[in-house]
Design a protein around this motif. Structure first.
Motif, PDB file in Angstrom:
ATOM      1  N   MET A   1       0.858  -1.207   0.000  1.00 13.86           N
ATOM      2  CA  MET A   1       0.000   0.000   0.000  1.00 13.86           C
ATOM      3  C   MET A   1       0.881   1.238   0.000  1.00 13.86           C
ATOM      4  SD  MET A   1      -3.385   0.389   0.111  1.00 13.86           S
ATOM      5  CE  MET A   1      -2.942   1.015  -1.465  1.00 13.86           C
ATOM      6  N   SER A   2       0.386   2.258  -0.597  1.00 14.57           N
ATOM      7  CA  SER A   2       1.205   3.456  -0.731  1.00 14.57           C
ATOM      8  C   SER A   2       1.187   4.273   0.549  1.00 14.57           C
ATOM      9  CB  SER A   2       0.639   4.319  -1.849  1.00 14.57           C
ATOM     10  OG  SER A   2      -0.662   4.726  -1.491  1.00 14.57           O
ATOM     11  N   THR A   3       2.264   4.934   0.795  1.00  9.25           N
ATOM     12  CA  THR A   3       2.302   5.865   1.910  1.00  9.25           C
ATOM     13  C   THR A   3       3.040   7.105   1.452  1.00  9.25           C
ATOM     14  OG1 THR A   3       4.366   4.887   2.649  1.00  9.25           O
ATOM     15  CG2 THR A   3       2.376   4.075   3.686  1.00  9.25           C
ATOM     16  N   VAL A   4       2.655   8.215   2.029  1.00  7.36           N
ATOM     17  CA  VAL A   4       3.418   9.424   1.752  1.00  7.36           C
ATOM     18  C   VAL A   4       4.522   9.489   2.787  1.00  7.36           C
ATOM     19  CG1 VAL A   4       3.387  11.910   1.691  1.00  7.36           C
ATOM     20  CG2 VAL A   4       1.478  10.630   0.766  1.00  7.36           C
ATOM     21  N   THR A   5       5.687   9.199   2.382  1.00  5.76           N
ATOM     22  CA  THR A   5       6.832   9.347   3.271  1.00  5.76           C
ATOM     23  C   THR A   5       7.866  10.128   2.502  1.00  5.76           C
ATOM     24  OG1 THR A   5       8.016   7.414   2.499  1.00  5.76           O
ATOM     25  CG2 THR A   5       6.370   7.047   4.221  1.00  5.76           C
ATOM     26  N   VAL A   6       9.019  10.270   3.093  1.00  8.22           N
ATOM     27  CA  VAL A   6      10.071  10.976   2.381  1.00  8.22           C
ATOM     28  C   VAL A   6      10.431  10.212   1.106  1.00  8.22           C
ATOM     29  CG1 VAL A   6      12.410  11.881   2.583  1.00  8.22           C
ATOM     30  CG2 VAL A   6      10.871  11.935   4.538  1.00  8.22           C
TER      31      VAL A   6
ATOM     32  N   LEU B   1      -0.558   5.257  -6.064  1.00 10.91           N
ATOM     33  CA  LEU B   1      -1.369   6.319  -5.465  1.00 10.91           C
ATOM     34  C   LEU B   1      -2.177   5.749  -4.315  1.00 10.91           C
ATOM     35  CD1 LEU B   1      -2.554   8.089  -8.712  1.00 10.91           C
ATOM     36  CD2 LEU B   1      -0.751   8.787  -7.135  1.00 10.91           C
ATOM     37  N   PRO B   2      -2.438   6.555  -3.301  1.00  8.11           N
ATOM     38  CA  PRO B   2      -3.220   6.049  -2.167  1.00  8.11           C
ATOM     39  C   PRO B   2      -4.626   5.657  -2.611  1.00  8.11           C
ATOM     40  CG  PRO B   2      -2.810   8.424  -1.980  1.00  8.11           C
ATOM     41  CD  PRO B   2      -2.006   7.949  -3.134  1.00  8.11           C
ATOM     42  N   SER B   3      -5.137   4.590  -2.026  1.00 11.42           N
ATOM     43  CA  SER B   3      -6.483   4.166  -2.400  1.00 11.42           C
ATOM     44  C   SER B   3      -7.451   5.286  -2.047  1.00 11.42           C
ATOM     45  CB  SER B   3      -6.851   2.871  -1.692  1.00 11.42           C
ATOM     46  OG  SER B   3      -7.243   3.138  -0.381  1.00 11.42           O
ATOM     47  N   GLY B   4      -8.423   5.479  -2.895  1.00 13.26           N
ATOM     48  CA  GLY B   4      -9.310   6.623  -2.733  1.00 13.26           C
ATOM     49  C   GLY B   4      -8.878   7.782  -3.606  1.00 13.26           C
TER      50      GLY B   4
ATOM     51  N   PHE C   1       1.770   8.898   8.651  1.00  7.47           N
ATOM     52  CA  PHE C   1       0.630   9.370   7.855  1.00  7.47           C
ATOM     53  C   PHE C   1       0.223   8.306   6.838  1.00  7.47           C
ATOM     54  CE2 PHE C   1      -0.705  12.018   4.060  1.00  7.47           C
ATOM     55  CZ  PHE C   1      -2.012  12.143   4.497  1.00  7.47           C
ATOM     56  N   ARG C   2      -1.052   7.924   6.874  1.00  4.21           N
ATOM     57  CA  ARG C   2      -1.583   6.921   5.947  1.00  4.21           C
ATOM     58  C   ARG C   2      -2.723   7.538   5.147  1.00  4.21           C
ATOM     59  NH1 ARG C   2       2.395   5.172   7.052  1.00  4.21           N
ATOM     60  NH2 ARG C   2       3.011   3.338   8.230  1.00  4.21           N
ATOM     61  N   PRO C   3      -2.399   8.089   3.974  1.00  3.73           N
ATOM     62  CA  PRO C   3      -3.447   8.790   3.214  1.00  3.73           C
ATOM     63  C   PRO C   3      -4.618   7.898   2.838  1.00  3.73           C
ATOM     64  CG  PRO C   3      -1.407   8.566   1.929  1.00  3.73           C
ATOM     65  CD  PRO C   3      -1.088   8.133   3.322  1.00  3.73           C
ATOM     66  N   GLU C   4      -4.340   6.590   2.676  1.00 10.91           N
ATOM     67  CA  GLU C   4      -5.438   5.702   2.247  1.00 10.91           C
ATOM     68  C   GLU C   4      -6.506   5.546   3.330  1.00 10.91           C
ATOM     69  OE1 GLU C   4      -2.339   4.843   2.833  1.00 10.91           O
ATOM     70  OE2 GLU C   4      -2.296   3.115   4.187  1.00 10.91           O
ATOM     71  N   LYS C   5      -6.201   6.012   4.549  1.00 13.78           N
ATOM     72  CA  LYS C   5      -7.216   5.921   5.611  1.00 13.78           C
ATOM     73  C   LYS C   5      -8.247   7.039   5.512  1.00 13.78           C
ATOM     74  CE  LYS C   5      -4.966   3.108   8.908  1.00 13.78           C
ATOM     75  NZ  LYS C   5      -4.453   2.887  10.236  1.00 13.78           N
ATOM     76  N   PHE C   6      -8.050   7.937   4.554  1.00 11.65           N
ATOM     77  CA  PHE C   6      -8.968   9.071   4.439  1.00 11.65           C
ATOM     78  C   PHE C   6      -9.606   9.076   3.053  1.00 11.65           C
ATOM     79  CE2 PHE C   6      -5.723  10.087   7.500  1.00 11.65           C
ATOM     80  CZ  PHE C   6      -6.486  10.506   8.581  1.00 11.65           C
TER      81      PHE C   6
END
Lengths: 445, 272
Positions: free
Chosen positions: A1-6, A12-15, A66-71
């Motif tokens: 799963m994708s994450t926004v990290t450095v 791409l994040p799901s959603g 931070f897990r963008p796919e949770k939003f």
């Protein structure tokens, strides 16, 4: 799963994938040029998601969790949610215009007839973009916050939902403040709101904006943009109080541009969020333009508030004056990186930046990094940063006069903030900040 | 009924080191006491200990007002009961206006059960009273709007201490070298202020090296401290004698304490 990290995100994040994007576009009713701009932004978002985030920028910012796919975006505001319950500015005054967004959708939009008759436009972005497409097209996301800035700007440019527009025509003065509230009421909802203020030449207005969460327990995400366009000899006062709960992530690009002899007074209150990372830029584009930036932040628990500010002088005889005051307690962290840029033609520039922090606990930390990049030779630019702890002698002295330790701490914090609150001209804002500080200090809970 | 501050066999240690070694003293409301003694004898320690500084640990004995012990009370609780310390080095609190600070302080003193966030005394009433007191002390009303001790001269700071005392109307006021670092005009102003404002409701303990403060505030009692104890008590003439002749004769009269003082000095020098 994708994450926004450095590091770069593998997908791409799901959603927020291309399939999600197409579904999202179908849900929108908006002019073709708006959709076009979204598509351009989405392509940038794809490209920038594959790239690394700027390591220099992100090394200080603890975004790993931070897990963008949770939003996700939702088309609907929480049902039956009453924003009047939020203990904020709105209940403390009557406004001649107000726009309220809940969960990314506008739930209220009003302006007095008197102001509308003068040609003032104040409303929610999605609606105004349809009604005033030609008026907004040259201004919206073309001058101040551009989607190619970075991954977050592109993400916002593709998926922005609601937002507030204020347009004041040439020479029109709006005396009383207008009000905008951005609230999140459901768990896991993302707010991609966009504030656009356009003051034509000689116009004047004050916009008070604040963000809030419906409860302390819901997780929230804000990927926002603020664009403030101040015409020649126009005067804008803009206040944004960021007051999300401590389960919210707040990413924003905020930019003001000021033309000749215009003036922008911009006040930022950084109170809420788990992690906030904000780019706040002011550009002084015309001779004699000026900007005053006031920042009050208060971080507690494990909050991290990061402000990257830039004051860019693009024209001669321009003035910028930035003062941030940070209060930190518990394990919290504040990061401020400031930059004054002076272009070669911007002679006789007067630029000032200062950040003072007050640490109430030994485990809090403030990083203040001022910077100057000056290419003109006849300028006055000064910067400074201080960090101090609450002095035990001050506490004892106040206690010897009958103040409790807590009261002593409170007055010392208020005293520390005094020089910046003195610069805030709207009493309502001062009061609200004062209340917020009290809550942060655990008074009146 | 007039209140009594009673100090019985008080032992105080700072960072584990004993400083006061059995101080006995009684001050009644309305009395003026002078406390003298060479540097390092424990005068300021007594002042801080009475005010309730957390660093000054009570290792023995009692501080009482009218029989109720203050030992376990913090500085704020003692202040509300009527204890006041005029600081030798008043502290600056930037951004906090004198009037706002004092309004909190006075409200808490007059309503000792007040909790934070509860109403302060009415602004109009407070201002009027503050203005009156400032006028009596010959202070510019503008002072009320200034930040507490911020940018004040030495004399202004000391006058501010006297103003606070006048507003708080303490039962017991300790003045810790309030006259130090002042020129003679400033000492005169502070002395007159003190004598006009400390009426029969206040028992005053004046810690001083100078006679000037005592000229206007003639003590009924003079105490001499040496090596953490009060070794002599006399009347105003004792203060006069000490001022004229120094502490040599006192040391001669109290060889044990003098030897202790000497030993402590040598220890301090050795650790520096």
């Amino acid at each position: 799963m994708s994450t926004v990290t450095v590091n770069s995100a593998p997908s791409l994040p799901s959603g927020f994938t291309s399939d999600d994007f197409e579904v999202f576009l179908q849900s929108r009713v908006e002019p073709v040029w708006v959709t076009q701009r979204r598509r351009v932004a989405f392509e940038l978002f794809q490209a920038k998601s594959a790239e690394e985030l700027d390591p220099e920028e992100w090394k200080r910012i603890p975004a790993r969790a931070f897990r963008p796919e949770k939003f996700s975006l939702t088309g609907k505001a929480a049902i039956g949610f009453d924003t009047a319950q939020l203990p904020l500015m709105q209940n403390r005054a009557e406004f001649e215009g107000a726009v309220v967004h809940v969960d990314g959708s506008a739930t209220e939009s009003r302006l007095t007839e008197q102001l509308a008759a003068k040609g003032v436009i104040f409303g929610d972005l999605a609606t105004v973009l349809c009604q005033q497409a030609d008026l907004l097209e040259p201004h919206f996301a073309t001058k101040a916050v551009l989607p190619d800035t970075d991954r977050f700007a592109a993400w916002h440019g593709a998926f922005w939902t609601g937002g507030t527009v204020l347009f004041v025509p040439k020479g029109v003065q709006v005396d009383a403040p207008l009000y905008s509230l951005v609230a999140l009421a459901q768990d896991g909802v993302a707010d991609f709101s966009h504030t656009l203020v356009i003051l034509e030449d000689g116009a004047e207005a004050t916009l008070l904006e604040e963000t809030a969460s419906g409860s302390p327990d819901i997780a929230g995400l804000h990927v926002g943009a603020v664009e403030l366009l101040v015409g020649k000899e126009a005067r804008l006062r803009y206040v944004q109080l960021q007051n999300w709960n401590q389960k919210s992530w707040h990413f924003a690009h905020q930019c003001g541009r000021v033309e000749g002899n215009g003036s922008l007074q911009w006040t930022v209150g950084g109170l809420g969020s788990k992690l906030a990372h904000i780019h706040q830029d002011v550009h002084l584009d015309g001779r004699g333009a000026e900007a005053q930036v006031n920042g009050v932040t208060f971080a507690k628990d494990r909050q991290c508030l990061s402000y990257y500010t830039q004051q860019t002088h693009n024209a001669p005889d321009t003035r910028s004056d930035l003062l941030y005051k940070d209060v930190l307690t518990d394990e919290s962290r504040v990061i401020w990186r400031g930059m004054i840029k002076v272009e070669p033609e911007a002679q006789k520039t007067d630029g000032y930046q200062r950040n003072d922090s007050l640490l109430l606990s030994p485990t809090s930390r403030c990083d203040a990094i001022p910077g100057l990049e000056i290419e003109a030779d006849d300028v006055r630019c000064t910067h400074g940063a201080t960090a101090g702890r609450v002095d035990v002698d001050q506490i004892f002295y106040a206690m010897c006069r009958g103040l409790t330790e807590h009261e002593a701490m409170h007055i010392i914090v208020q005293g520390f903030l005094q020089t910046v609150t003195d610069r805030i001209p709207v009493e309502l804002v001062r009061e609200t900040l004062d209340k917020a500080v009290e809550v942060k200090l655990g008074i009146g809970e | 009924m007039s209140s009594i501050l009673k100090i019985t066999d008080l032992h105080i240690a700072v960072d584990g080191k004993p400083i006061l070694k059995g101080v006995n003293l009684e001050v009644k409301q309305g009395e003026i006491h002078a406390l003298m003694g060479p540097n390092g004898s424990g005068k300021s320690t007594l002042a801080y200990a009475l005010a309730g500084h957390p660093k000054y640990e009570i290792t023995g004995g009692d501080i009482e007002i009218d029989g109720a012990s203050l030992n376990e009370l913090d500085a704020n609780e003692r202040a509300r009961l009527g204890m006041f310390l005029a600081f030798q080095y008043p502290v600056t609190i930037p951004g906090v206006r004198v009037a706002d600070f004092l309004r909190h302080a006075v409200t808490n003193r007059r309503d000792p059960d007040r909790k934070e966030g509860e109403n302060l005394m009415p602004m109009r009433e407070f201002r009027q009273e503050l203005r009156g007191r400032m006028n009596e002390l010959g202070m510019d009303p503008e002072f009320a709007r200034r930040y507490l001790n911020d940018g004040f001269s030495g004399g202004e700071k000391k006058r501010m201490e006297i103003l606070q005392m006048a507003m708080l109307k303490p039962k017991f006021a300790i003045l810790d070298e309030t006259d130090s670092g002042l020129d003679s005009d400033a000492v005169k102003v502070v002395s007159e202020g003190l004598s006009s404002l400390a009426g029969p409701e206040t028992g005053v303990l004046i810690i001083t090296h100078h006679e000037r403060l005592l000229e206007f505030n003639r003590p009924q009692f003079t105490h001499v401290m040496l090596a953490g104890r009060i070794v002599e008590t006399g009347d105003a003439s004792l203060a006069h004698e000490l001022h004229a002749n120094g502490y040599t004769t006192v040391r001669e009269r109290h060889p044990a304490e003098a030897a202790e003082e000497q030993a402590e000095r040598e220890e301090t020098l050795a650790t520096v």
